[in-house]
Scaffold this active site. Sequence first.
Site, short mmCIF file in Angstrom:
data_model
loop_
_atom_site.label_atom_id
_atom_site.label_comp_id
_atom_site.label_asym_id
_atom_site.label_seq_id
_atom_site.Cartn_x
_atom_site.Cartn_y
_atom_site.Cartn_z
N HIS A 139 -37.64 23.40 20.01
CA HIS A 139 -38.51 23.12 18.86
C HIS A 139 -37.86 22.01 18.04
O HIS A 139 -37.26 22.23 17.02
CB HIS A 139 -38.66 24.39 18.02
CG HIS A 139 -39.62 24.26 16.89
ND1 HIS A 139 -40.90 23.79 17.05
CD2 HIS A 139 -39.50 24.53 15.57
CE1 HIS A 139 -41.53 23.79 15.88
NE2 HIS A 139 -40.69 24.23 14.97
N ASN B 278 -28.15 27.90 7.81
CA ASN B 278 -29.03 28.93 8.36
C ASN B 278 -28.33 29.81 9.40
O ASN B 278 -28.67 30.99 9.56
CB ASN B 278 -30.29 28.30 8.94
CG ASN B 278 -31.27 27.90 7.85
OD1 ASN B 278 -31.04 28.18 6.68
ND2 ASN B 278 -32.36 27.25 8.24
N ALA C 127 -38.87 36.56 2.34
CA ALA C 127 -40.21 36.70 1.74
C ALA C 127 -40.67 35.37 1.15
O ALA C 127 -41.41 35.32 0.18
CB ALA C 127 -40.20 37.78 0.66
P1 NAI Z 1 -38.80 29.50 2.15
O1 NAI Z 1 -37.70 28.78 1.47
O2 NAI Z 1 -40.14 29.52 1.54
O3 NAI Z 1 -38.35 31.03 2.39
C1 NAI Z 1 -37.10 31.39 2.87
C2 NAI Z 1 -36.74 32.73 2.25
O4 NAI Z 1 -35.53 33.20 2.83
C3 NAI Z 1 -36.51 32.66 0.73
O5 NAI Z 1 -37.36 33.59 0.08
C4 NAI Z 1 -35.04 33.04 0.58
O6 NAI Z 1 -34.77 33.77 -0.61
C5 NAI Z 1 -34.84 33.89 1.82
N1 NAI Z 1 -33.43 34.09 2.16
C6 NAI Z 1 -32.41 33.21 2.08
N2 NAI Z 1 -31.26 33.79 2.46
C7 NAI Z 1 -31.56 35.06 2.81
C8 NAI Z 1 -30.80 36.15 3.29
N3 NAI Z 1 -29.50 36.04 3.52
N4 NAI Z 1 -31.44 37.33 3.53
C9 NAI Z 1 -32.76 37.45 3.31
N5 NAI Z 1 -33.54 36.44 2.85
C10 NAI Z 1 -32.94 35.27 2.61
O7 NAI Z 1 -38.87 28.87 3.62
P2 NAI Z 1 -40.09 29.01 4.66
O8 NAI Z 1 -41.02 27.88 4.48
O9 NAI Z 1 -40.60 30.39 4.61
O10 NAI Z 1 -39.32 28.75 6.04
C11 NAI Z 1 -38.40 29.70 6.52
C12 NAI Z 1 -37.69 29.17 7.77
O11 NAI Z 1 -38.62 29.07 8.85
C13 NAI Z 1 -37.09 27.77 7.63
O12 NAI Z 1 -35.84 27.71 8.29
C14 NAI Z 1 -38.08 26.89 8.34
O13 NAI Z 1 -37.52 25.68 8.80
C15 NAI Z 1 -38.51 27.79 9.46
N6 NAI Z 1 -39.78 27.47 10.09
C16 NAI Z 1 -39.84 27.53 11.45
C17 NAI Z 1 -41.01 27.30 12.13
C18 NAI Z 1 -41.04 27.43 13.61
O14 NAI Z 1 -41.97 26.96 14.24
N7 NAI Z 1 -40.08 28.09 14.23
C19 NAI Z 1 -42.24 26.91 11.41
C20 NAI Z 1 -42.08 26.95 9.97
C21 NAI Z 1 -40.88 27.20 9.35
#
Ligand code: NAI
Length: 306
Positions: A173, A93, A8
Amino acid sequence: PQVTIVGAGNVGRTLAQRVAEKNLADVVLIDIVEGLPQGVALDLIEAQGIESHDSQIIGTNNYEDTAGSDIVVITAGLARKPGMSRDDLLQVNAKIVYEAAQKAVKQSPNAVFIVITNPLDVMTYLTWKATGLPHQRVMGMAGVLDSSRLQTFIAMELKVSTADVTTMVLGGHGDLMLPLPRYCTVSGVPITELMDAATIERLVDRTRNGGAEIVKLLQTGGAYYAPASSASLMVESIIRNQSRLLPTAAYLQGQYGLNDIYLGVPCHLGCRGVEKIFEVNLTEEERSALHVSAESVRENLKIALA
Ligand code: NAI
């Protein structure tokens, strides 16, 4: 229909907003941090009357609340900090995504999984392994975002409407992604007719570094508005069985000369997931660039699976 969004954070909550406000589905937001998904969900649902949508949105820390979802989107994990590459996120991750995928599929064995967590192509492969689902029902989001960045840069450069620009970005990516200017048009006119080679190369480079450009500006994390929009386009094509042709990280079995790897290629997305993979003609140069991109994904995959 119901969409579960794991994580979230910035991407997850923005995607929840897009899915709900477009009336695509009910949303279950799940996160490891207690209170966070509940708070985000409550905040979003308090706008329901103003935004006039009918979607339910709940937040939870318990996978049982995600049961029976049609789509599971995985955004859980760390995002990049300035100076980091997507690959720097690999080890931490990998564990988060593998466990989340296992827990989610137990509750929603019929779901289509869309992975967003980086490094994207490797995390998608891990999700396929963790869920044991047919490969068509597991895919990754990246190409739609990379293509929409290139679309934006072309529109800005030519001062035309973004809606008239179509683009295609294939490959992993990462820094080795493969934007295909030959397949980019403005209302059907190839951009190669509208811009010189140096300008195209500059826009292609900006696309390759599009994620890093935003990480550098924000300082606190990565992009999330355009990523959430990109994922919601995929969710919509699946839920409404639209068969949109979208660049998607899909499992390859010989296509483009590649085997046993998830990589960005044009796919028809429908209710069964990846309905069909398209093989577009590539020049020798493009094909070898795609293979170089695949090699770097494979190297990370080896580390993640070790
Ligand atoms: P963020 O840090 O804002 O959110 C990540 C969330 O994951 C946090 O709320 C955290 O508490 C939660 N989390 C961590 N461990 C967890 C678990 N075991 N179970 C459930 N939730 C858990 O990061 P954001 O900006 O939302 O990015 C998320 C991911 O998406 C990153 O790895 C980022 O690099 C990736 N991303 C990929 C893109 C793509 O084009 N494929 C584009 C943008 C981001």
